[in-house]
Motif scaffolding. Structure first.
Motif, short mmCIF file in Angstrom:
data_model
loop_
_atom_site.label_atom_id
_atom_site.label_comp_id
_atom_site.label_asym_id
_atom_site.label_seq_id
_atom_site.Cartn_x
_atom_site.Cartn_y
_atom_site.Cartn_z
N ILE A 109 -6.67 8.12 4.49
CA ILE A 109 -6.95 9.57 4.55
C ILE A 109 -7.48 10.00 3.19
O ILE A 109 -6.93 9.63 2.14
CB ILE A 109 -5.66 10.36 4.86
N ALA A 110 -8.57 10.79 3.21
CA ALA A 110 -9.03 11.49 2.00
C ALA A 110 -8.65 12.95 2.18
O ALA A 110 -9.08 13.60 3.15
CB ALA A 110 -10.53 11.33 1.83
N LEU A 111 -7.85 13.50 1.28
CA LEU A 111 -7.22 14.81 1.49
C LEU A 111 -7.58 15.76 0.36
O LEU A 111 -7.28 15.50 -0.81
CB LEU A 111 -5.69 14.63 1.57
N ASP A 112 -8.20 16.89 0.72
CA ASP A 112 -8.57 17.90 -0.27
C ASP A 112 -7.36 18.79 -0.58
O ASP A 112 -6.46 18.97 0.25
CB ASP A 112 -9.72 18.76 0.27
N GLN A 113 -7.36 19.35 -1.81
CA GLN A 113 -6.24 20.20 -2.20
C GLN A 113 -6.38 21.63 -1.66
O GLN A 113 -5.47 22.16 -1.05
CB GLN A 113 -6.12 20.23 -3.74
N TYR A 114 -7.55 22.24 -1.89
CA TYR A 114 -7.71 23.67 -1.56
C TYR A 114 -8.33 23.82 -0.18
O TYR A 114 -9.51 23.55 0.04
CB TYR A 114 -8.56 24.37 -2.61
N MET A 115 -7.50 24.28 0.78
CA MET A 115 -7.93 24.48 2.16
C MET A 115 -7.19 25.70 2.71
O MET A 115 -6.11 26.07 2.21
CB MET A 115 -7.58 23.25 3.03
N PRO A 116 -7.75 26.33 3.73
CA PRO A 116 -7.03 27.43 4.36
C PRO A 116 -5.77 26.92 5.07
O PRO A 116 -5.74 25.80 5.57
CB PRO A 116 -8.04 28.01 5.36
N GLY A 117 -4.76 27.76 5.12
CA GLY A 117 -3.51 27.33 5.76
C GLY A 117 -2.75 26.40 4.82
O GLY A 117 -2.51 26.71 3.65
N CYS A 143 -15.66 3.93 9.56
CA CYS A 143 -15.78 4.97 10.58
C CYS A 143 -15.14 6.22 9.99
O CYS A 143 -13.98 6.18 9.57
CB CYS A 143 -15.06 4.58 11.86
N VAL A 144 -15.86 7.31 9.93
CA VAL A 144 -15.36 8.51 9.25
C VAL A 144 -15.17 9.62 10.27
O VAL A 144 -16.08 9.93 11.06
CB VAL A 144 -16.33 8.97 8.15
N GLU A 145 -13.97 10.21 10.27
CA GLU A 145 -13.68 11.40 11.08
C GLU A 145 -13.36 12.55 10.14
O GLU A 145 -12.85 12.34 9.03
CB GLU A 145 -12.51 11.12 12.02
N HIS A 146 -13.62 13.79 10.64
CA HIS A 146 -13.46 14.96 9.78
C HIS A 146 -12.48 15.94 10.41
O HIS A 146 -12.52 16.19 11.61
CB HIS A 146 -14.83 15.64 9.58
N ALA A 147 -11.58 16.48 9.56
CA ALA A 147 -10.69 17.57 9.97
C ALA A 147 -10.85 18.70 8.98
O ALA A 147 -10.90 18.48 7.76
CB ALA A 147 -9.23 17.08 10.00
N LEU A 148 -10.93 19.94 9.48
CA LEU A 148 -11.25 21.09 8.63
C LEU A 148 -10.06 21.61 7.84
O LEU A 148 -10.22 22.31 6.85
CB LEU A 148 -11.83 22.23 9.48
N LEU A 181 -11.54 6.22 8.31
CA LEU A 181 -11.12 7.16 7.26
C LEU A 181 -11.13 8.56 7.83
O LEU A 181 -12.12 8.99 8.44
CB LEU A 181 -12.04 7.05 6.05
N LEU A 182 -10.05 9.29 7.64
CA LEU A 182 -9.99 10.70 8.05
C LEU A 182 -10.19 11.54 6.80
O LEU A 182 -9.39 11.49 5.86
CB LEU A 182 -8.62 11.01 8.67
N TYR A 183 -11.29 12.33 6.80
CA TYR A 183 -11.61 13.19 5.66
C TYR A 183 -11.15 14.61 6.00
O TYR A 183 -11.68 15.24 6.91
CB TYR A 183 -13.11 13.16 5.37
N VAL A 184 -10.15 15.11 5.27
CA VAL A 184 -9.55 16.42 5.54
C VAL A 184 -10.02 17.39 4.47
O VAL A 184 -9.55 17.35 3.31
CB VAL A 184 -8.01 16.34 5.57
N ASP A 185 -10.96 18.29 4.82
CA ASP A 185 -11.55 19.21 3.84
C ASP A 185 -12.27 20.30 4.61
O ASP A 185 -12.92 20.03 5.63
CB ASP A 185 -12.53 18.44 2.94
N ASP A 186 -12.17 21.54 4.13
CA ASP A 186 -12.86 22.64 4.81
C ASP A 186 -14.33 22.74 4.40
O ASP A 186 -15.08 23.58 4.92
CB ASP A 186 -12.15 23.97 4.55
N ASP A 187 -14.77 21.90 3.46
CA ASP A 187 -16.17 21.89 3.01
C ASP A 187 -16.98 21.00 3.95
O ASP A 187 -17.00 19.76 3.82
CB ASP A 187 -16.22 21.36 1.57
N LYS A 188 -17.71 21.64 4.92
CA LYS A 188 -18.45 20.88 5.92
C LYS A 188 -19.62 20.11 5.32
O LYS A 188 -19.95 19.01 5.76
CB LYS A 188 -18.95 21.81 7.02
N THR A 189 -20.27 20.70 4.31
CA THR A 189 -21.43 20.05 3.70
C THR A 189 -21.02 18.73 3.04
O THR A 189 -21.64 17.69 3.24
CB THR A 189 -22.08 20.98 2.66
#
Length: 362
Positions: free
Chosen positions: A52-60, A30-35, A7-15
């Protein structure tokens, strides 16, 4: 699906990303993280991501724009869209854009286990959809192959009918030449009769070669061509007119051959015996009567007063009887007709029993 899906977790929230990583690892991921969206797209391009788990509010790039670009990737992994917003419009927009599911994230509730369940369902649905697409593609490919084979078979059948028709026509022409060159009248008559029988079969194959339907013959066109052959073969003899009145009836080639041979025999019989003092008309009629087909061959000649010809072998009658049996036909002589009128009535559709019973000469 592999034993441990990625699973690719795409979120700028590191915590929250660390919570997701710990929680879903225990659930067998297996979890990977993209900011952000750009780095997430770069990781997806490398392959090996199952969901993919994809957050809405991110920079860029925000989540919806990233989702749009993910959907443009061939065979892209399924996306579970996540956001802290309670705005249902975002959920509707994400689902319409191709997201497999939508979750509202938090750090205190059931977000992580719910994300695990949503990810598993999304992977399973993606596999089902892929299997369905592959099955549909195989069906389309099989259908295309079948259409190509059917087209090739039709071309081959047309070529076979063309060659058979030509070969039979050559045989008929040779019989005609041999008949004309023979000084013996009995031989001449026998060869002419054989020529007519061969021509009747040849005409069926010619009809099939030129027809759009290789499974049936249009009887009015077939009989018209057959009678034209008979006109030419008896040109200069005693026949003055051959009349045809036929409805456009479609029938299978085997029975068309039987009908053609019957017409040939009865017409030639009328040519030889109906008008001893000169030429006269011969009428051929074909019509539908309920579920039956009625075929009649008539002349206005001597009828019952005709004397038996000592040269006759009875071959023609035996052939007519055999072909009538093949058609499952009832044959009768119209005693009310001034000359000779033979009527055959047979079912338009061949019965299963008739299909299995071969015609045998009497």
């Amino acid at each position: 699906m592999s034993a441990k899906p990625t699973l690719l977790y795409v979120d700028d929230d590191k915590t929250l990303a660390r919570l997701v990583q710990r929680g879903l690892t225990r659930h067998g991921f297996c979890v990977e993280h993209a900011l952000d969206g750009e780095s997430g797209l770069a990781r997806i391009a490398q392959g090996g991501i199952d969901v993919i788990a994809l957050d809405q509010y991110m920079p860029g790039l925000d989540g919806l724009e990233t989702l749009k670009r993910i959907q443009a990737i061939p065979d892209a992994p399924p996306v579970v869209f996540v956001t802290a917003s309670q705005d249902s419009k975002i959920a509707v927009t994400a689902l319409k854009a191709g997201a497999a599911d939508y979750l509202v994230k938090d750090t205190l509730g059931e977000f992580v286990p719910l994300l695990g369940v949503a990810a598993e369902v999304a992977i399973r649905q993606a596999h089902i959809r892929k299997a369905r697409d592959q099955a549909e593609a195989e069906v389309r490919a099989s259908r295309d192959r079948y259409a190509a084979l059917a087209s090739e078979r039709e071309v081959l059948l047309r070529e076979v009918n063309h060659r058979i028709g030509n070969s039979l026509q050559i045989i008929a022409s040779l019989l005609h030449l041999q008949a004309n060159s023979s000084p013996d009248e009995n031989i001449k008559v026998a060869l002419s009769s054989a020529m007519g029988r061969v021509a009747a079969v040849a005409q069926v194959h010619r009809r099939l070669y030129t027809s759009h339907d290789l499974k049936s013959v249009l009887l009015n066109q077939y009989l018209e061509a057959l009678l034209e052959d008979l006109r030419r073969s008896t040109e200069g003899n005693r026949m003055s007119r051959l009349d045809l009145k036929a409805e456009p009836i479609e029938i299978d080639p085997d029975r068309a051959v039987a009908i053609g041979i019957i017409v040939n025999e009865l017409v030639m019989n009328a040519v030889k015996y109906a008008y001893p003092d000169g030429p006269g008309p011969i009428h051929v009629e074909l019509a539908i009567d309920g579920g039956d087909i009625e075929l009649s061959i008539a002349d206005n000649g001597v009828g019952l007063n005709a004397k038996a010809d000592p040269r006759s072998t009875g071959m023609g009658q035996r052939i007519v009887s055999a072909m009538a049996q093949k058609l499952d036909a009832q044959t009768e002589r119209d005693l009310t007709h001034a000359g000779t009128r033979i009527v055959l009535r047979f079912p338009r559709e061949m019965s299963p029993a008739a299909k299995l019973t071969p015609a045998t000469a009497a």
